[in-house]
Enzyme design. Structure first.
Site, PDB file in Angstrom:
ATOM      1  CG  ASN A   4      87.505 -37.971  -0.893  1.00 48.71           C
ATOM      2  OD1 ASN A   4      87.110 -37.304   0.069  1.00 48.71           O
ATOM      3  ND2 ASN A   4      88.537 -37.606  -1.645  1.00 48.71           N
ATOM      4  CD1 TRP A   5      80.655 -38.781   0.326  1.00 46.09           C
ATOM      5  CD2 TRP A   5      79.912 -38.047   2.307  1.00 46.09           C
ATOM      6  NE1 TRP A   5      79.619 -39.596   0.715  1.00 46.09           N
ATOM      7  CE2 TRP A   5      79.147 -39.168   1.926  1.00 46.09           C
ATOM      8  CE3 TRP A   5      79.620 -37.419   3.519  1.00 46.09           C
ATOM      9  CZ2 TRP A   5      78.110 -39.670   2.716  1.00 46.09           C
ATOM     10  CZ3 TRP A   5      78.597 -37.914   4.310  1.00 46.09           C
ATOM     11  CH2 TRP A   5      77.850 -39.033   3.910  1.00 46.09           C
ATOM     12  CE  LYS A   6      87.388 -35.433  -4.291  1.00 46.74           C
ATOM     13  NZ  LYS A   6      87.938 -35.092  -5.582  1.00 46.74           N
ATOM     14  CG  HIS A  49      92.743 -36.435  -2.090  1.00 45.37           C
ATOM     15  ND1 HIS A  49      92.657 -35.398  -2.975  1.00 45.37           N
ATOM     16  CD2 HIS A  49      91.880 -37.386  -2.538  1.00 45.37           C
ATOM     17  CE1 HIS A  49      91.777 -35.704  -3.922  1.00 45.37           C
ATOM     18  NE2 HIS A  49      91.286 -36.901  -3.673  1.00 45.37           N
ATOM     19  CD  GLU A  85      90.520 -32.785  -4.504  1.00 42.26           C
ATOM     20  OE1 GLU A  85      89.948 -32.949  -3.408  1.00 42.26           O
ATOM     21  OE2 GLU A  85      90.060 -33.213  -5.579  1.00 42.26           O
ATOM     22  CD  GLU A 129      92.224 -40.752  -5.603  1.00 41.81           C
ATOM     23  OE1 GLU A 129      91.046 -41.047  -5.776  1.00 41.81           O
ATOM     24  OE2 GLU A 129      92.587 -39.775  -4.933  1.00 41.81           O
ATOM     25  N   GLY A 137      88.071 -35.937 -10.942  1.00 38.50           N
ATOM     26  CA  GLY A 137      87.014 -34.965 -11.221  1.00 38.50           C
ATOM     27  C   GLY A 137      86.944 -34.516 -12.668  1.00 38.50           C
ATOM     28  CB  SER A 157      86.854 -40.015 -13.626  1.00 40.00           C
ATOM     29  OG  SER A 157      87.231 -38.654 -13.590  1.00 40.00           O
ATOM     30  N   GLY A 174      85.048 -40.169  -5.705  1.00 39.73           N
ATOM     31  CA  GLY A 174      84.724 -38.814  -5.281  1.00 39.73           C
ATOM     32  C   GLY A 174      83.315 -38.439  -5.691  1.00 39.73           C
TER      33      GLY A 174
HETATM   34  P1  PGA Z   1      86.524 -38.235  -8.500  1.00 38.14           P
HETATM   35  O1  PGA Z   1      87.454 -38.005  -7.226  1.00 38.14           O
HETATM   36  O2  PGA Z   1      85.908 -39.621  -8.363  1.00 38.14           O
HETATM   37  O3  PGA Z   1      85.504 -37.146  -8.444  1.00 38.14           O
HETATM   38  O4  PGA Z   1      87.380 -38.158  -9.702  1.00 38.14           O
HETATM   39  C1  PGA Z   1      88.251 -39.042  -6.710  1.00 38.14           C
HETATM   40  C2  PGA Z   1      89.068 -38.527  -5.560  1.00 38.14           C
HETATM   41  O5  PGA Z   1      89.430 -37.348  -5.549  1.00 38.14           O
HETATM   42  O6  PGA Z   1      89.383 -39.276  -4.622  1.00 38.14           O
END
Ligand code: PGA
Length: 247
Positions: free
Chosen positions: A8-10, A97, A99, A164, A170, A206, A227
């Site tokens: 997931n490159w966001k 997600h 976010e 998640e 993150g 993470s 991510g």
């Molecule tokens: P992260 O993000 O690996 O940076 O914790 C995962 C995600 O948001 O899908």
């Protein structure tokens, strides 16, 4: 059983950088086990999906969107429909997600529509679920997960669910491994109770090259959603390499 490794490159990347990224990642994909036993998916910013699709057409990588709209088309400035994602060759789409739940106020009724749109467009939805720290401290995790999963009651085809917890995203902090296995197991059985079917249950939050082996070896975890550690091709490549060995 097949396993998934999803990037997931966001909101990261540049058009020039994507070509270099894929050139570098290619060397981690030559292993036969990657081709046969792993499904590698990159969910990129929508403006880069066509480029990514072109660059990966000879490779065992699928491409996914990071969200889709609740309508197929119309006066929704700035939005992307599931049909548009399918039209440019996406096979998957992330939905819900944390976010997007947090910054875009996406609740269960919105997300249910998105799942249906994805399915109607022929995309495989990857529904992200998970509790916040407050919900965890209030012992509300199970209730939250049940509510989040309930929107999948009308899904017919293949479904992926990524567990998640938002406090693990993150932050460099992951739940205890046993807790992750238990949660993935619980999600699988709740989904089964709801639909009578099996879904693939992934873990995200993470994940990196140091901890991915445990997840990929677990019978309860069908893969990972990555991510930050997917932003560099070397670290995502290493995760793929370790994932392939774990099968
Ligand atoms: P992260 O993000 O690996 O940076 O914790 C995962 C995600 O948001 O899908």
């Amino acid at each position: 059983m097949k396993k998934y490794i999803i990037a997931n490159w966001k909101m990261s990347g540049t058009s020039a950088g994507i070509a270099d990224y894929i050139a570098c990642l290619t060397k981690y994909l030559t292993n036969k086990r990657v081709e046969n036993e792993l499904t590698v998916i990159i969910c990129a910013p929508h403006v880069y999906l066509s480029t990514l699709k072109d660059l990966t057409k000879e490779l065992s990588i699928s491409v996914g969107g990071q969200d889709c709209h609740t309508h197929t088309k119309g006066a929704f400035t700035g939005e992307t429909s599931a049909e548009m994602l399918a039209d440019i060759g996406c096979k998957y789409v992330l939905i819900g997600h944390s976010e997007r739940r947090k910054y875009n106020g996406e609740d269960e009724s919105i997300l249910k529509n998105k799942v249906i749109m994805a399915q109607n467009a022929g995309l495989i939805p990857i529904l992200c679920v998970g509790e916040s720290l407050v919900e965890r401290e209030q012992n509300a995790t199970l209730e939250v997960l049940k509510r989040q999963i309930s929107i999948l009651d009308e899904v017919k085809g293949e479904t992926l669910i990524a567990y998640e917890p938002d406090w693990a995203i993150g932050t460099g902090v992951t739940p205890k491994f046993n807790d992750i296995q238990t949660m993935c197991n619980t999600i699988a059985s709740e989904y089964h109770k709801l639909t009578g079917k099996d879904a693939y249950i992934l873990y995200g939050g993470s994940v990196n090259a140091e901890n991915v082996l445990d997840f990929m070896q677990s019978e309860d975890v069908d893969g990972v959603l990555v991510g930050k550690a997917s932003l560099l091709p070397e670290s995502f490549g290493k995760i793929i390499e370790i994932g392939a060995q774990a099968n």
